[in-house]
Every structure is written in C-alpha cells, then in structure tokens.
Scaffold this active site. Structure first.
Site, short mmCIF file in Angstrom:
data_model
loop_
_atom_site.label_atom_id
_atom_site.label_comp_id
_atom_site.label_asym_id
_atom_site.label_seq_id
_atom_site.Cartn_x
_atom_site.Cartn_y
_atom_site.Cartn_z
N CYS A 206 0.81 -1.23 0.00
CA CYS A 206 0.00 0.00 0.00
C CYS A 206 0.85 1.28 0.00
O CYS A 206 0.41 2.31 -0.54
CB CYS A 206 -0.97 -0.02 1.18
SG CYS A 206 -0.26 -0.68 2.69
N HIS B 195 -2.23 6.53 3.61
CA HIS B 195 -0.80 6.66 3.88
C HIS B 195 -0.24 7.93 3.21
O HIS B 195 -0.47 8.17 2.02
CB HIS B 195 -0.03 5.47 3.30
CG HIS B 195 -0.34 4.14 3.94
ND1 HIS B 195 -1.09 4.00 5.08
CD2 HIS B 195 0.04 2.89 3.59
CE1 HIS B 195 -1.16 2.72 5.41
NE2 HIS B 195 -0.49 2.03 4.52
N1 LIG Z 1 -4.37 -3.49 5.21
C1 LIG Z 1 -3.80 -2.93 4.15
O1 LIG Z 1 -3.85 -1.69 3.97
C2 LIG Z 1 -3.09 -3.78 3.14
C3 LIG Z 1 -2.65 -3.16 1.97
C4 LIG Z 1 -2.01 -3.91 0.99
C5 LIG Z 1 -1.83 -5.26 1.19
N2 LIG Z 1 -2.26 -5.87 2.35
C6 LIG Z 1 -2.09 -7.32 2.46
O2 LIG Z 1 -3.39 -7.91 2.34
C7 LIG Z 1 -3.47 -9.10 3.12
C8 LIG Z 1 -4.62 -8.97 4.11
O3 LIG Z 1 -4.34 -7.88 4.99
P1 LIG Z 1 -5.39 -7.37 6.07
O4 LIG Z 1 -4.84 -6.09 6.52
O5 LIG Z 1 -6.77 -7.44 5.52
O6 LIG Z 1 -5.25 -8.52 7.21
P2 LIG Z 1 -6.28 -8.94 8.36
O7 LIG Z 1 -7.19 -7.81 8.71
O8 LIG Z 1 -5.46 -9.56 9.42
O9 LIG Z 1 -7.18 -10.09 7.66
C9 LIG Z 1 -6.66 -11.37 7.37
C10 LIG Z 1 -7.74 -12.23 6.73
O10 LIG Z 1 -7.19 -13.52 6.43
C11 LIG Z 1 -7.97 -14.56 7.04
N3 LIG Z 1 -7.09 -15.65 7.51
C12 LIG Z 1 -6.16 -15.58 8.50
N4 LIG Z 1 -5.58 -16.80 8.64
C13 LIG Z 1 -6.15 -17.61 7.72
C14 LIG Z 1 -5.99 -18.99 7.39
N5 LIG Z 1 -5.11 -19.77 8.05
N6 LIG Z 1 -6.74 -19.51 6.38
C15 LIG Z 1 -7.64 -18.74 5.74
N7 LIG Z 1 -7.86 -17.43 6.03
C16 LIG Z 1 -7.10 -16.88 6.99
C17 LIG Z 1 -8.68 -13.89 8.21
O11 LIG Z 1 -9.86 -14.62 8.49
P3 LIG Z 1 -10.55 -14.72 9.97
O12 LIG Z 1 -11.03 -13.33 10.31
O13 LIG Z 1 -11.65 -15.68 9.72
O14 LIG Z 1 -9.49 -15.21 10.90
C18 LIG Z 1 -8.96 -12.50 7.61
O15 LIG Z 1 -10.11 -12.57 6.80
C19 LIG Z 1 -2.10 -9.26 3.79
O16 LIG Z 1 -1.30 -10.11 3.00
C20 LIG Z 1 -1.55 -7.84 3.79
O17 LIG Z 1 -0.15 -7.80 3.84
C21 LIG Z 1 -2.90 -5.16 3.30
#
Ligand SMILES: NC(=O)c1ccc[n+]([C@@H]2O[C@H](COP(=O)([O-])OP(=O)(O)OC[C@H]3O[C@@H](n4cnc5c(N)ncnc54)[C@H](OP(=O)(O)O)[C@@H]3O)[C@@H](O)[C@H]2O)c1
Length: 355
Positions: free
Chosen positions: A150, A243
């Site tokens: 991001c 950001h």
């Molecule tokens: N946040 C940002 O601004 C941003 C920007 C660019 C890229 N990213 C990337 O996008 C991805 C998601 O980020 P996020 O910020 O959304 O993270 P997050 O809020 O921690 O969400 C993670 C998601 O993955 C699921 N999950 C976790 N463990 C799992 C497993 N073992 N099997 C299947 N599903 C699983 C969780 O489900 P449950 O809720 O059911 O546990 C939840 O839906 C990451 O790789 C991050 O680096 C994030």
C-alpha cells in the site's frame, strides 16, 4: 458484459477483505459468489464473523453469506481476490491458479517472482505479458497477479509521471502510515494512541524494490527492474485510513517545479484503462495548498483511487520534494486488485480465453 463474472474473496473478514465486500457490492462486471475466512470463521454467517469497521453499512447480500474454506472446491469462481496473510497465500493461491482461477492478490508472497506481474494498470499494464510465461512455466491454467504494498502504490504512481518525463536516479522517502494498514485488530490502541511507531516489519524493503519492478521492462527473462535507487523510512501513525509519503527525488535530467507539476498533473492512464470501471479519474490530483494532502481531507479523492500529490518544491539535497497521499485499503489494496482484474478481463486473460 451480459452475465457478471463469478468472483470469490479470500480473507473476506479482514481489513482488506471488508473493502472488497464494500467495493464489489455494486460492481458492473463481477458478482461475489463466495467469501472465505480462517477456521475461526468458516461455517458462520459473514455478519457474525466479520467485525465490520467500514463506515458504510455491510451490504445485505454479504450479511447472510456463509463463510467457506479457502479452497477451490468451495469457491466456484473464475476470479479470486486474495486478502490472505502472506504465509497462507503462499500455500493457497497456487491451488486456485491450478484450478483455473485468476488470482488477484494483495499478499506479498508472489510479488517478487519474475513471471508474476506486480501491477498498477495506470502505470504498467503491459507487464501482464508475463502471464503467458507463468502459465507455461508453472503448468497452470489460471494465474497469479499481484498488487504492490500500500505504501509503494501511491509513491509509484507519482514516480511514474516523473520517470517518464525526466528519468530518476535516486528517491528518498519517509512514510506516515495508517493503522488499517496493519489489518484488524492490528496495532494495539495502547501502542499507537499519542504515539508514532518508527518500525513496520518488512515494509522498508518492499518500498525500496517494488517501485523499481513496477517501472521496469518486460524482457525474455520476465520483468527487469528499473535502474534507480530508493531509501525508505516507514512509520505507523494514529490515522485510520490513508498513507502519506514524503518524497525527495534526484531526477535523470534537471526539471523546474513548473515542469514537474505539469508532468504530474497531466499524467494520463494508458488507453487500455479508459473503460475500466475502477480506473482512477484523475490518476493524479496535484494540490497547490501549502498544507495538503491530508488523510482526513483527501482520502476520498476519486473514490479513494486517485493519488494525491502536494507540496511540490525544490529540494536542497536532491532536485525536488513533494508529499504523496494514497488510500491504503482502496487504491493500495482492494480497489487496486479489482482494477487489476478489470484489466485482465479487458486483455482477455481469464483462463480459457485463448491467450
Ligand atoms: N491493510 C492494508 O492496507 C493492506 C494493503 C495492501 C496489502 N495488504 C495485504 O493484504 C493481506 C490482508 O491484509 P489485512 O490487513 O486485511 O489482514 P487482516 O485484517 O489480518 O485479515 C486477514 C484475513 O485472512 C484470514 N485468515 C487468516 N488466517 C487464515 C488462514 N489460516 N486460512 C484462511 N484465512 C485466513 C482472516 O480470516 P478470519 O477473520 O476468519 O481469521 C482474515 O479474513 C495481507 O497479506 C496484507 O499484507 C494489506
């Protein structure tokens, strides 16, 4: 497009997953047919499992959907939007590509691979050429396509305008990153309130190479990175979404502030993006006020897809300095993946479409 394309959201309950649910609620090309979560959530309704943190209401169709496992057998979708943690994505995304899905991923797991596009359609739409090589080398009918981190996203859009016009030699950046970038629940409130945390695990390395791949060229070995250097400091600040990045650049050839302003303001997305529903309009909004961009005031510019640039001025050490703002969960994550999927559909790269 007569029938909408069935899509799934992997990791639909998280910070990025919720953005996918919001942004896909009314999408003209895509229809969500499956939402997945971890073992914690599978079998529950989305309303029960997701701690909804977006100001808009959770869409009614999503509330009642039952979360399924992140498995191709449970997700009858041609396009899969992945918001999985990177370590999980490493295992899960290839299974979907093997099953014929086009995986549009936010995770870092495959971003570095030379046969995997790291894609911002308004910057490098031709990098999808490596999908054919990926299919051939990995022997799968689907594909994995990634969007950048991001913080790299808005930064790279601004750098692209300058790189095309003047070239780049060196880039020095300091980020101020919102808490939603750490996922949900992310950084504990007692750590971030009244505070700045000058460390985000793995972030500086990503910001130092991703823009170079994005501005690189497609060759016989895949994508060759552009030849300039980046130094990054990354910080977490007590902002909900969006950001800010303070940038100093040494250009390939000298340019005045007025010339750089024109290059940024006039930067247009390549023609192939013109009809994509999520293409940012404009790509870059250049602000003249001395105190903009600001997260609270600028995060909805262009429905969160436009990169906002301001404070363009001479730099006594480098050539120019400026501030870039980009919405991290929209342009920098879910909105970016959706735009990537739109480009791939437009380019005829869904599995079974003959390229
Ligand atoms: N946040 C940002 O601004 C941003 C920007 C660019 C890229 N990213 C990337 O996008 C991805 C998601 O980020 P996020 O910020 O959304 O993270 P997050 O809020 O921690 O969400 C993670 C998601 O993955 C699921 N999950 C976790 N463990 C799992 C497993 N073992 N099997 C299947 N599903 C699983 C969780 O489900 P449950 O809720 O059911 O546990 C939840 O839906 C990451 O790789 C991050 O680096 C994030």
């Amino acid at each position: 497009m007569s029938a909408r394309i069935p899509v799934a959201i992997l990791g639909a309950t998280g910070s990025v997953g919720q953005r996918f649910v919001q942004l896909l609620a009314q999408h003209p090309w895509f229809e969500v047919v499956a939402l997945t979560g971890s073992g914690r959530s599978v079998g529950q309704s989305y309303a029960a499992a997701a701690h909804w943190v977006i100001a808009e209401e959770m869409p009614a169709w999503a509330r009642e959907m039952t979360l399924v496992a992140s498995d191709p057998a449970a997700c009858p979708a041609r396009i899969v939007f992945s918001a999985l943690p990177s370590a999980i994505a490493q295992e899960v995304e290839p299974r979907f590509a093997q099953a014929g899905a086009l995986v549009c991923s936010n995770a870092a797991a495959f971003r570095e691979a030379a046969d995997v596009p790291l894609l911002l359609p308004e910057v490098n739409p031709t990098h999808t050429a490596v999908v054919a090589r990926q299919r051939q080398q990995r022997g799968w009918p689907g594909a994995i396509v990634t969007n950048p981190n991001c913080t790299s996203t808005g930064l790279t859009v601004a750098l692209k305008a300058l790189y095309d016009a003047f070239g780049l030699q060196a880039v020095f950046v300091t980020s101020l990153q919102a808490v939603s970038g750490a996922g949900y629940p992310g950084v504990a409130s007692l750590d971030i309130l009244d505070n700045v945390i000058p460390y985000i695990d793995g972030e500086e390395a990503k910001v130092e190479w991703e823009p170079r791949k994005l501005l690189g060229t497609v060759g016989p070995q895949g994508i060759a990175a552009a030849d300039f250097r980046i130094s990054a400091h990354t910080n977490r600040v007590a902002v909900s979404d969006g950001h800010l990045v303070c940038v100093s650049v040494k250009l390939g050839r000298p340019a005045s502030v007025a010339e750089a302003a024109a290059a940024l303001r006039d930067y247009a997305a390549p023609a192939v993006c013109a009809e994509l529903p999520s293409c940012p309009r404009p790509v870059i909004r250049l602000r003249a006020e001395p105190d903009r961009p600001q997260p609270r005031l600028d995060r909805t510019t262009g429905r969160g897809m436009t990169t906002v640039v301001g404070r363009l001025r001479p730099d006594p050490l480098f050539d120019l300095k400026f501030v870039v703002f980009s919405h991290n969960t929209i342009r920098g994550a879910a909105g970016g993946s959706i735009l990537n999927a739109e480009l791939l559909v437009k380019q005829g790269l869904l599995a079974g479409e003959g390229r």
